[in-house]
Design a protein around this motif. Structure first.
Motif, PDB file in Angstrom:
ATOM      1  N   SER A  14      15.910 107.144 111.175  1.00 36.28           N
ATOM      2  CA  SER A  14      15.850 107.301 109.723  1.00 36.28           C
ATOM      3  C   SER A  14      14.406 107.238 109.224  1.00 36.28           C
ATOM      4  O   SER A  14      13.533 106.682 109.898  1.00 36.28           O
ATOM      5  N   PRO A  15      14.126 107.808 108.049  1.00 42.07           N
ATOM      6  CA  PRO A  15      12.754 107.812 107.520  1.00 42.07           C
ATOM      7  C   PRO A  15      12.132 106.427 107.390  1.00 42.07           C
ATOM      8  O   PRO A  15      10.909 106.277 107.547  1.00 42.07           O
ATOM      9  N   ASP A  16      12.939 105.393 107.094  1.00 40.80           N
ATOM     10  CA  ASP A  16      12.387 104.038 106.993  1.00 40.80           C
ATOM     11  C   ASP A  16      12.369 103.316 108.345  1.00 40.80           C
ATOM     12  O   ASP A  16      11.963 102.147 108.427  1.00 40.80           O
ATOM     13  N   ARG A  17      12.792 104.008 109.424  1.00 44.57           N
ATOM     14  CA  ARG A  17      12.760 103.513 110.802  1.00 44.57           C
ATOM     15  C   ARG A  17      13.706 102.341 111.063  1.00 44.57           C
ATOM     16  O   ARG A  17      13.624 101.688 112.094  1.00 44.57           O
ATOM     17  N   ASP A  66      26.618 110.363 103.625  1.00 42.01           N
ATOM     18  CA  ASP A  66      25.796 109.528 102.756  1.00 42.01           C
ATOM     19  C   ASP A  66      26.047 108.079 103.153  1.00 42.01           C
ATOM     20  O   ASP A  66      27.205 107.629 103.179  1.00 42.01           O
ATOM     21  N   ILE A  67      24.985 107.340 103.479  1.00 38.96           N
ATOM     22  CA  ILE A  67      25.165 105.972 103.971  1.00 38.96           C
ATOM     23  C   ILE A  67      25.779 105.053 102.923  1.00 38.96           C
ATOM     24  O   ILE A  67      26.261 103.971 103.254  1.00 38.96           O
ATOM     25  N   PRO A 115      14.985 113.538 104.170  1.00 33.63           N
ATOM     26  CA  PRO A 115      13.827 112.689 103.866  1.00 33.63           C
ATOM     27  C   PRO A 115      14.098 111.528 102.919  1.00 33.63           C
ATOM     28  O   PRO A 115      13.331 110.552 102.904  1.00 33.63           O
ATOM     29  N   ASP A 116      15.185 111.600 102.126  1.00 33.38           N
ATOM     30  CA  ASP A 116      15.469 110.497 101.204  1.00 33.38           C
ATOM     31  C   ASP A 116      16.004 109.260 101.921  1.00 33.38           C
ATOM     32  O   ASP A 116      16.088 108.169 101.326  1.00 33.38           O
ATOM     33  N   GLY A 117      16.375 109.375 103.199  1.00 29.13           N
ATOM     34  CA  GLY A 117      16.836 108.227 103.962  1.00 29.13           C
ATOM     35  C   GLY A 117      18.255 107.796 103.671  1.00 29.13           C
ATOM     36  O   GLY A 117      18.751 106.845 104.281  1.00 29.13           O
ATOM     37  N   ARG A 118      18.928 108.481 102.764  1.00 32.12           N
ATOM     38  CA  ARG A 118      20.318 108.129 102.440  1.00 32.12           C
ATOM     39  C   ARG A 118      21.318 109.080 103.102  1.00 32.12           C
ATOM     40  O   ARG A 118      22.462 108.717 103.331  1.00 32.12           O
ATOM     41  N   VAL A 119      20.875 110.284 103.357  1.00 36.35           N
ATOM     42  CA  VAL A 119      21.766 111.322 103.862  1.00 36.35           C
ATOM     43  C   VAL A 119      21.366 111.693 105.289  1.00 36.35           C
ATOM     44  O   VAL A 119      20.180 111.787 105.605  1.00 36.35           O
ATOM     45  N   PHE A 143      16.107 119.130 108.600  1.00 33.34           N
ATOM     46  CA  PHE A 143      15.879 119.214 107.162  1.00 33.34           C
ATOM     47  C   PHE A 143      14.428 119.598 106.908  1.00 33.34           C
ATOM     48  O   PHE A 143      13.531 119.261 107.691  1.00 33.34           O
ATOM     49  N   SER A 144      14.188 120.282 105.797  1.00 28.71           N
ATOM     50  CA  SER A 144      12.817 120.565 105.400  1.00 28.71           C
ATOM     51  C   SER A 144      12.141 119.276 104.964  1.00 28.71           C
ATOM     52  O   SER A 144      12.801 118.304 104.561  1.00 28.71           O
ATOM     53  N   SER A 145      10.820 119.247 105.034  1.00 22.95           N
ATOM     54  CA  SER A 145      10.091 118.019 104.692  1.00 22.95           C
ATOM     55  C   SER A 145      10.243 117.654 103.230  1.00 22.95           C
ATOM     56  O   SER A 145      10.143 116.480 102.866  1.00 22.95           O
ATOM     57  N   ASP A 146      10.496 118.646 102.357  1.00 25.71           N
ATOM     58  CA  ASP A 146      10.709 118.350 100.939  1.00 25.71           C
ATOM     59  C   ASP A 146      12.177 118.081 100.628  1.00 25.71           C
ATOM     60  O   ASP A 146      12.531 117.781  99.479  1.00 25.71           O
ATOM     61  N   GLY A 147      13.039 118.208 101.623  1.00 22.89           N
ATOM     62  CA  GLY A 147      14.446 117.902 101.447  1.00 22.89           C
ATOM     63  C   GLY A 147      15.268 118.964 100.752  1.00 22.89           C
ATOM     64  O   GLY A 147      16.456 118.774 100.508  1.00 22.89           O
TER      65      GLY A 147
END
Length: 445
Positions: free
Chosen positions: A284-287, A345-346, A327-331, A368-372
């Motif tokens: 995930s983005p937040d690791r 969705d978490i 990138p939002d870390g939720r999906v 996913f694209s970097s801009d989401g």
């Protein structure tokens, strides 16, 4: 070779026998009557001639793959219909794809987010394992790394130069000394998956081999063998920034192991074990979480520090081979041999927020694209789908071609999308560029 690997190879050969051979299948009656030898020499030369295709040629009506449909005894439309009817999707759970077909409908087409730019026929991507398709990576909108037979190759879309990075057909040994490194290296390594990011290249092999290279240095930095199990194919590799500020990579293995390494010291940091082969993982983005999928109907969310399962997602009907985080870390999304990509969705994991069905077969890769704004979903052959996340995945662009997909790579700035095509006649690297709409105020006089 182990019994398991013989079975894998037999499955692979069976799949290969069903792949598209444009010379045999698409020249119609002549090939049906007696094969390639009955086709006139000039006709055969025309069909197999290696020529690139530019965006200008495509706009003027030329096929993006250079297939001379006007000289064949079947139209593109009719061949597409036949292909959709006859392509056999590989399943571990029988009839999983048929069950999904009855329950799900395809999302509407009509999105136009990427424009065809170039098809490079001199680039010949290949596939070693029919289920593993993460063999193409882009480090910039001009630089692409891919597998071609035993070699990792680098392609520059600016210079049109194709160069060899590592030749695994011979002997590969590390030029640096690190604890745990096999200084004797490997010989004739069969590469099942690669990852390239942040100036590092990591290649995984059929027998648990891992080879690490710094792209700005000559030679190989590190070689190791993760396991000596007979069932030890390296299924996927992900390179990412760690919580501590360094660069790590994670390897997913058929022995049920998920291993995390530091890419500066090449030391093993974590080894998590699962009761089934791990086919793909995404951090995930937040690791803090790892999405884990494999030879199991359910997907897992795992704590990245302890390896303990936090949540389970249920709904797929077969085994999964792809995953990716928004990138939002939720999906996050999972791709399965039941021909679906499911988006989760978490905050509500009881059911997917979207079920996206493919045309031909299994979902083999997702990003996913970097801009989401977009999600890219690749089938095993013929189709890559670009979904608009802003439209809740209801709208998509369908990129349509012919051939097995060796990998899909998006450049870090989202500007270029590369698709590796493996085919005995029309192997190539497709490049699509992101479309932009500029008003007159954006123009320079």
């Amino acid at each position: 070779m182990s019994y398991y690997q013989r079975l894998e190879e037999m499955n692979y050969m069976a799949e290969e026998a069903e792949m598209v051979d444009f010379v045999d299948e698409m020249d119609g009656g002549a090939a049906a009557a007696g094969g390639v030898e009955d086709v006139e020499a000039d006709e055969y030369e025309l069909i197999t001639k290696v020529t690139d295709t530019s965006s200008g040629q495509a706009r003027n009506g030329q096929d993006i793959q250079g297939i001379p449909w006007e000289r064949l005894n079947i139209s593109r439309e009719n061949y597409r219909s036949t292909r959709l009817e006859q392509y056999k999707n590989y399943e571990n759970i029988p009839l999983s794809g048929e069950a999904v077909d009855k329950e799900c409908k395809q999302m509407e087409k009509g999105g136009h987010y990427y424009e065809f730019f170039y098809n490079s026929r001199s680039v010949k991507p290949t596939i070693l394992h029919f289920q593993l398709r993460n063999l193409v990576w882009a480090t910039s909108k001009h630089d692409v790394y891919l597998m071609s037979n035993y070699s990792v190759m680098h392609w520059s879309s600016i210079s049109g130069n194709l160069s060899e990075v590592i030749d695994f057909a011979g002997h590969v040994a590390p030029s640096e000394k690190h604890a745990g490194s096999l200084l004797e290296g490997f010989t004739q390594t069969q590469i099942s998956t690669i990852a390239v990011k942040d100036n590092f290249l990591v290649a995984g092999g059929f027998h648990g081999e891992l080879t690490c290279k710094r792209l700005d240095k000559k030679g190989v930095s590190f070689c190791t063998r993760t396991t000596y199990d007979d069932n030890a194919i390296t299924n996927a590799i992900e390179i990412y920034d760690s919580m501590r500020g360094g660069i790590n990579f994670m390897s997913s293995n058929n022995d049920g192991g998920l291993r995390e390494y530091d890419l500066e010291t090449f030391q093993l940091l974590n080894h998590f074990r699962f009761p089934w082969p791990v086919n793909h993982t995404s951090v995930s983005p937040d690791r803090r979480l790892i999405a884990v999928v494999g030879d199991n109907l359910d997907g897992l969310l795992v704590d990245s520090q302890s390896g303990k399962t936090v949540s389970t997602v249920e709904g797929h009907l077969d085994y999964s081979f792809a995953s990716a985080w928004h990138p939002d870390g939720r999906v996050f999304a999972t791709g399965n041999q039941d021909k679906t990509c499911r988006v989760w969705d978490i905050r509500k994991l009881s059911s997917p927020t979207a079920i996206l069905k493919g045309n031909l077969g299994a979902v083999r890769s997702i990003c996913f694209s970097s801009d989401g704004q977009f999600m890219y979903v690749a089938e095993p052959a013929d189709f890559v789908h670009v979904y608009s996340t802003q439209d809740d995945y209801r709208r998509r662009q369908e990129i349509d071609f012919f051939g097995e997909i060796s990998g899909v790579a998006l450049s870090p700035d989202d500007e270029s999308l590369y698709i590796g095509i493996w085919d005995r006649t029309y192997a190539s690297l497709l490049q699509y560029n992101k479309r932009h709409t500029y008003g007159y105020l954006d123009s320079y006089l």
